[in-house]
Design an enzyme around this catalytic site. Sequence first.
Site, PDB file in Angstrom:
ATOM      1  N   LYS A  31       0.844  -1.202   0.000  1.00 28.97           N
ATOM      2  CA  LYS A  31       0.000   0.000   0.000  1.00 28.97           C
ATOM      3  C   LYS A  31       0.882   1.256   0.000  1.00 28.97           C
ATOM      4  O   LYS A  31       1.863   1.301  -0.733  1.00 28.97           O
ATOM      5  CB  LYS A  31      -0.980  -0.053   1.168  1.00 28.97           C
ATOM      6  CG  LYS A  31      -1.787  -1.362   1.155  1.00 28.97           C
ATOM      7  CD  LYS A  31      -2.935  -1.384   2.117  1.00 28.97           C
ATOM      8  CE  LYS A  31      -3.653  -2.732   2.016  1.00 28.97           C
ATOM      9  NZ  LYS A  31      -4.877  -2.780   2.827  1.00 28.97           N
ATOM     10  N   GLU A  50     -10.611 -11.184  -1.023  1.00 30.77           N
ATOM     11  CA  GLU A  50     -10.413 -10.460   0.228  1.00 30.77           C
ATOM     12  C   GLU A  50     -11.759  -9.938   0.728  1.00 30.77           C
ATOM     13  O   GLU A  50     -12.286  -8.966   0.172  1.00 30.77           O
ATOM     14  CB  GLU A  50      -9.462  -9.275   0.021  1.00 30.77           C
ATOM     15  CG  GLU A  50      -8.044  -9.657  -0.314  1.00 30.77           C
ATOM     16  CD  GLU A  50      -7.126  -8.445  -0.243  1.00 30.77           C
ATOM     17  OE1 GLU A  50      -6.171  -8.470   0.550  1.00 30.77           O
ATOM     18  OE2 GLU A  50      -7.371  -7.470  -0.965  1.00 30.77           O
TER      19      GLU A  50
END
Length: 242
Positions: A10, A163
């Site tokens: 990220k 996810e």
Amino acid sequence: MKKIFAANWKLFKSPKETREFFTQFKEVAGKAKGELVFFPSAISLEAASTTLQGSAVKFGAQNCYSHAQGAFTGENSAQVLKDLGGTYVLIGHSERRKIFGENDTLIADKVAYVQSLGLTPMLCIGETLQEREDLKTYKVLDEQLHYGLAKADKTKPLVIAYEPVWAIGTGKVATPSQVEETHADVYAILTKLGFEESPILYGGSVKPDNAGGLIKIPHVDGFLVGGASLEVKSFIDIASAE
């Protein structure tokens, strides 16, 4: 099927921190029970490229656009990634969908473009907590896969990462029975669409203490890991869990 252990960093790690991480990580990478893939932030991709040169560890971009170049301010070029030696592109992560408003049409274009370059798209899918509580998980995943793969090439590599949105960075983890049921559903949908050979990764607060149990579940072909991938020891412990 070979397991894949992917790390989504990220918006963490500078180029300097990326070089330091991989210098250490290469010393223990051989312990992994499958393929290793890292997704650094865009500004650290060149640092990953130079530090991982000659290593079996692979890397990719967290996002790309569906064109190699042009007037697309702020976007990433998958062609440049390929030139750097990257092999994967993360596409359709829930944060891209929710925060940046990416829709299934754009995601489908990205998947097709990445495949056309000989790179491997890692398509992320997942339901929100409200959707699960409303018993819409299968419907949501079916639609995300149907539309996200509408332009995909069945003959080229593809990885799916399931996810559950409610388990990303929350500390919550789907129970083994939930993971088993949902991965079976994802496999069934992929089979219906003609992509049954595609690995299915699980993501959502995976840590060293739960990785061993999760990796044994049918149709769990590896993990997409967030926070626990930022430290060398925790990620290699996940990737070597039995």
